[in-house]
Design a protein around this motif. Structure first.
Motif, PDB file in Angstrom:
ATOM      1  N   LEU A  74     -11.825  28.112  -8.876  1.00  0.00           N
ATOM      2  CA  LEU A  74     -10.776  28.106  -7.855  1.00  0.00           C
ATOM      3  C   LEU A  74     -11.365  27.563  -6.563  1.00  0.00           C
ATOM      4  N   GLU A  75     -10.698  26.599  -5.961  1.00  0.00           N
ATOM      5  CA  GLU A  75     -11.146  26.019  -4.701  1.00  0.00           C
ATOM      6  C   GLU A  75     -10.079  26.255  -3.635  1.00  0.00           C
ATOM      7  N   LEU A  79     -11.399  28.043   2.812  1.00  0.00           N
ATOM      8  CA  LEU A  79     -12.781  28.490   2.613  1.00  0.00           C
ATOM      9  C   LEU A  79     -13.694  27.319   2.265  1.00  0.00           C
ATOM     10  N   HIS A  80     -13.245  26.110   2.637  1.00  0.00           N
ATOM     11  CA  HIS A  80     -14.039  24.893   2.410  1.00  0.00           C
ATOM     12  C   HIS A  80     -14.410  24.709   0.937  1.00  0.00           C
ATOM     13  N   GLY A  81     -13.450  25.027   0.066  1.00  0.00           N
ATOM     14  CA  GLY A  81     -13.655  24.817  -1.368  1.00  0.00           C
ATOM     15  C   GLY A  81     -14.245  25.995  -2.115  1.00  0.00           C
ATOM     16  N   PRO A 115      -0.090  28.335   5.017  1.00  0.00           N
ATOM     17  CA  PRO A 115      -0.427  28.665   3.621  1.00  0.00           C
ATOM     18  C   PRO A 115      -1.907  28.450   3.316  1.00  0.00           C
ATOM     19  N   TRP A 116      -2.418  29.259   2.389  1.00  0.00           N
ATOM     20  CA  TRP A 116      -3.788  29.129   1.935  1.00  0.00           C
ATOM     21  C   TRP A 116      -3.792  28.207   0.717  1.00  0.00           C
ATOM     22  N   ASN A 117      -3.776  26.920   0.985  1.00  0.00           N
ATOM     23  CA  ASN A 117      -3.718  25.941  -0.104  1.00  0.00           C
ATOM     24  C   ASN A 117      -4.953  26.057  -0.995  1.00  0.00           C
ATOM     25  N   ALA A 118      -4.730  25.898  -2.290  1.00  0.00           N
ATOM     26  CA  ALA A 118      -5.812  26.067  -3.251  1.00  0.00           C
ATOM     27  C   ALA A 118      -5.535  25.243  -4.494  1.00  0.00           C
ATOM     28  N   ARG A 119      -6.560  25.078  -5.284  1.00  0.00           N
ATOM     29  CA  ARG A 119      -6.372  24.424  -6.567  1.00  0.00           C
ATOM     30  C   ARG A 119      -7.344  24.999  -7.583  1.00  0.00           C
TER      31      ARG A 119
END
Length: 199
Positions: A74-75, A79-81, A115-119
């Protein structure tokens, strides 16, 4: 005789998803436990692909079976990835539960604007006893939410939200998750190889 395919994981959640994704193929799907193969592969690669390759090759050599392995993480943009390659070891506690990891992640996001975007990212590697290797990597995009929702899946799924679906990963059925998840897309990318392998 049915061709065997080793799925190099002891994670029950991964096993369930991968077995479902491959159920239409003419393989006998096995896990290390099924063949009494007790190995702990140190995931010290610097990329998801390197870790997946390490697992696939190690289990393939030990079993002499075609072997499929994956590595995922999870990135989170805020949190800079992170946690990235350390998604499973993010808390620093080897005994941490999935719930512990989710709480730790959310504590790191406190005070950061949403939003706390993530992938999610997943790399899949197929290793064959003849030395050939095939790989595929894919992602799915979403965001982290502060409140857990859903009882399906595992890991960070209850706080990984798909705005377009209006659901978290943990609220999706297995069928729905295996349509859009990072792992599903990576495995789908390698399906043509699996359908045509000769060992």
């Amino acid at each position: 005789m049915t061709q065997k395919l080793l799925i190099a994981t002891t994670n029950i959640g991964k096993r369930t998803e991968i077995f479902d994704l491959l159920k239409s193929l003419p393989f006998e799907l096995l896990t290390p436990d099924d063949i009494s193969l007790d190995m702990d592969v140190e995931e010290n690669g610097t990329t998801y692909l390197a870790n997946a390759r390490l697992k696939a090759q190690t289990f393939c050599r030990a079993s002499q079976l075609p072997t499929l392995a994956d590595d995922a993480g999870l990135e989170v943009a805020a949190l800079h990835g992170q946690p990235g390659l350390r998604s499973h070891r993010f808390t620093g506690d080897v005994n941490a539960s999935d719930s512990d990891r989710r709480r730790f992640l959310l504590s790191k996001l406190e005070g950061k604007p949403r939003p706390w975007n993530a992938r999610f990212v997943c790399a899949v590697v197929l290793a064959l006893p003849n030395g050939r290797r095939y790989s595929c990597e894919d992602v799915c995009e979403g965001e982290i939410i502060p409140t857990e929702r859903g009882d399906n899946g595992f890991g960070y799924d209850p706080i990984f939200y798909f705005p377009q679906e209006g659901q978290t990963m943990a609220e999706l059925s297995l069928y729905e998750k295996n349509r859009i998840s990072h792992r599903a897309k990576a495995i789908q990318g390698i399906l043509p190889i699996l359908k045509d392998i000769r060992v």
